[in-house]
Every structure is written in C-alpha cells, then in structure tokens.
Design an enzyme around this catalytic site. Sequence first.
Site, PDB file in Angstrom:
ATOM      1  CB  SER A 203      -1.055   0.206   1.116  1.00 27.93           C
ATOM      2  OG  SER A 203      -0.061  -0.035   2.415  1.00 27.93           O
ATOM      3  CG  HIS A 231      -3.848  -1.269  -1.837  1.00 28.79           C
ATOM      4  ND1 HIS A 231      -4.418  -0.100  -1.712  1.00 28.79           N
ATOM      5  CD2 HIS A 231      -3.734  -1.708  -0.745  1.00 28.79           C
ATOM      6  CE1 HIS A 231      -4.421   0.413  -0.502  1.00 28.79           C
ATOM      7  NE2 HIS A 231      -3.764  -0.575   0.106  1.00 28.79           N
ATOM      8  CE  LYS A 262      -7.404  -0.387   1.136  1.00 32.70           C
ATOM      9  NZ  LYS A 262      -7.730   0.681   1.967  1.00 32.70           N
TER      10      LYS A 262
HETATM   11  C1  LIG Z   1      -3.150  -4.058   2.682  1.00 30.65           C
HETATM   12  C2  LIG Z   1      -4.318  -3.663   3.393  1.00 30.65           C
HETATM   13  N1  LIG Z   1      -4.884  -4.288   4.070  1.00 30.65           N
HETATM   14  C3  LIG Z   1      -6.121  -4.075   4.824  1.00 30.65           C
HETATM   15  C4  LIG Z   1      -6.496  -2.731   4.870  1.00 30.65           C
HETATM   16  C5  LIG Z   1      -7.695  -2.331   5.719  1.00 30.65           C
HETATM   17  O1  LIG Z   1      -8.604  -2.111   5.036  1.00 30.65           O
HETATM   18  P1  LIG Z   1      -9.777  -1.049   5.322  1.00 30.65           P
HETATM   19  O2  LIG Z   1      -9.456   0.271   5.387  1.00 30.65           O
HETATM   20  O3  LIG Z   1     -10.873  -1.507   4.461  1.00 30.65           O
HETATM   21  O4  LIG Z   1     -10.187  -1.495   6.783  1.00 30.65           O
HETATM   22  C6  LIG Z   1      -5.761  -2.049   4.151  1.00 30.65           C
HETATM   23  C7  LIG Z   1      -5.954  -0.216   4.212  1.00 30.65           C
HETATM   24  O5  LIG Z   1      -5.462   0.573   3.771  1.00 30.65           O
HETATM   25  C8  LIG Z   1      -4.731  -2.122   3.587  1.00 30.65           C
HETATM   26  O6  LIG Z   1      -3.912  -1.269   2.726  1.00 30.65           O
END
Ligand SMILES: Cc1ncc(COP(=O)(O)O)c(C=O)c1O
Length: 415
Positions: A203, A231, A262
């Site tokens: 990310s 992502h 996302k």
């Molecule tokens: C790799 C990854 N996993 C999980 C999440 C968490 O997702 P959420 O924002 O839907 O809770 C994110 C959020 O930025 C992320 O980048």
Amino acid sequence: MRTSEDWHRRDLSHFRRTTGADLFDVHEHFADWLSTARPGGYHLYEAAAHSAPSTSIRMSAHGDALINLASYNYLGLSVRPEVRAAAARALETYGLGAAGSPHLSGLLAVHEELAEAIAAFKAVESVLLFPTGYSANVGTISALVGPGDVVITDILAHASILDGCAMSGATTRLFRHNDCESLEKKLAGTTGRVLVVVEGVYSMDGDVAPLDDIAALCRRYGARLMVDEAHSAFVFGEHGRGVVEHFGVEDQVDIHLGTLSKSLGGMGGYVGGTRQLIDYLRPYSRSQVFSCALAPAVVGGLVEAVRIARDEPQLRAKLWANVHTMREALVSRGVDVGDSASQVIPIMVRDDVGIFPITEELMAEGVFLNPVRYPAVKRNQSRFRVSVSAAHHPDELVRSAEIIATVLARHGVIA
Ligand SMILES: Cc1ncc(COP(=O)(O)O)c(C=O)c1O
C-alpha cells in the site's frame, strides 16, 4: 527553552509506552506537542472534505474543487449513480443498521447476496464478510493460528496483518520486503505449522509481490499461504480476480482476503476460500462474530459495485491506461516513483518536515494529496501516494503531474 519550531524533533512514537505515575500524564505532554505540531503541518491530517471523494474534492465549504489523487476509489464506483441507487433501495428496505452480529440477528439477505457475488467474482467456493478490511485480517489470522504456530510475513505488511499476528499469540517472523531468498531462509529455519501472509500490492510503495515464487516456496515447505488483495482485487488480472489471477496461482493460495473500501468504493472486508475454511472461520473470527454486521445501504451499493466490476472490464482497461499516462507524466518530469507497478504510485520526497509545506502548495495550486511520513513509512522515506482511478480524465492526471513536478522542483526535491 523550547520553541514552536521544536515540534518536529518528536513524532507520534514519542508518546507511547510512557512511565508517568498516572496513565493519563502523557496526555498533557501530547497536547503540548500537538499544539505546535498541528500548525506546523499536522493540521493536514484528518482534514474533513466537503464533497464526495471523487476525482475532484472540495476541502472547504466554499473553496475550489481540487484534483483528487488521494482517495482509493480505483474504479470510481463509490459515486456511480447505479451504486447510489442500489444503496438507497437497501436503505429503504432494511433501514440504517443491521442491529446485530451476523452470527445472531444481524445477517440480512443482502449480506448473503454480496458474499455470493464476491465468491463468484473471485472464483472461490465461499466468502465471509467483515466490518472492515482491518478486522478481516485481525479476525482471520487470529482464528487460524495460535501459540506454538508461526506466521511469516513481509516486513512491510499492513498494520492489520501485524495486529492479527500479535493478537493470535503465534510467533511472528518478518522477511525482507518482496525478497524470496529471505522468505526461504525463514521457512527453512522454522518447524511446525506455518502460515505465510503477503499482500498482492503493497500500500505504501505500489509494488507487486512475486506471488508465483512465493506460492512455490510455500508448497515446497508445506506452509499455508494467505494473500491480502486490498489494493489488487477487482483491478489486477484479466477478470479482476487480483494478483493471484495475474500470476496464474489462484489455486495455490489458501486464503484470499480483501477489502470492500478501495476498488469497490464502499466499506467492509472479506475472506474467501474453500467452503470448509469459511465455515470454520464463521464462528471463530472474533472481529466478525463480536461486531455488528455491515450497514445494509453499504452492502446494497456493494452488490451493484461488484456487478459493475464484473460487467465493465473496460473500467480496468481505462484504469491501466490512466496509470500509464500518470507514470509517464511523472517520470518524464524527473519525479521518483520508486518501484510502483500498480495504480498506487509513490512520489518520493524523503523530507519528513519539508513535505508539509509542499502539500500546502500543491493544494493551493489545485492538487489534493496526503503527506505520508513516519510511522506509516520509515523515517526520511516521506512521500505522497497517488491513487489513480479509472474515473480520472487523462488531462487531469497530466495537469496534476505538471503541478507536482513544478512544486517539487521549487523545493529542490527534483532538479
Ligand atoms: C493491505 C491492506 N490491508 C487491509 C487494509 C484495511 O482495509 P480497510 O481500510 O477496509 O479496513 C488496508 C487499508 O489501507 C490495506 O492497505
């Protein structure tokens, strides 16, 4: 004697694990620091927008709209009229909240419809929904491993993966980012039951995990493999099934996890896999059992968002054309975009204090980006993180690349 300039000698890491007599002693020190850090640049965090997070965004009630490069709306679905209409229909049918845990009274027909739609899209047997992507990682990892087990994950893994590992009580080992030699050393030096957890696209850097090699290593060493496609699901691969489809390793991955916040533009998380795996996780993933089910309006909108992601492959084609346009526009102007190979494009600034005035100038010139700095990334690795969307017009991207390059040059970040 401290001056108002001193705030940048400290950061959020300084106010954790303190030793004051009272637990709350630290709050005063933190408030003191925040009173200078905020005007110094921290006011840029948690700034409320006054419009939808679309390709343009209004950061004040009466100000001009800025080109929005900061939101995760990779396919532009959060504002699609069909998605809004489906959300409104679900709101009308079910009301505001689910009013219960999915394990008890909170499960609605629309939740089942969404889980089935995601399972069909991802070509997995079954899917379980979570309140967020964060809780999907925490609930899944802590349900599957425990004391005596080992989780091996990438050193740049998302906080929700690390928190899931910590909560599980399993031993956590970190391997060097995207480095299969380092992963193999950890696997070779570990006995017992092992879960490997990686992301599809990372990310903060936008780079892609070498999943074909990682999957082969997991098979060789008998480890289970979980991939967080927060992502990459719905955007990578010919049919949008993610980095697992891109590398052709879908059936070598045991646990397919992702977020609904996302590419689909809603909120929530999911985990997919065999029916047996999901039936096991259903009662044991505590972040899902002990939380209210997702709000029906969001779920109704998401059912429509999944349909669009399935029926409009041209959205993915548009996204990748936009990514190419943006990357070319930045690189040709000398901007350092790291190793990004996705719609997440870092713009390296590497100045933890200087990034704040740069952010303000970008906003003054019409571009909205968030400064990313320690502890989200290492010290002196500060950056902006561009999120390209299929909904952007290529002209908006080229214009914002021009503005970014001009402002970075003004601050000596690029020549
Ligand atoms: C790799 C990854 N996993 C999980 C999440 C968490 O997702 P959420 O924002 O839907 O809770 C994110 C959020 O930025 C992320 O980048």
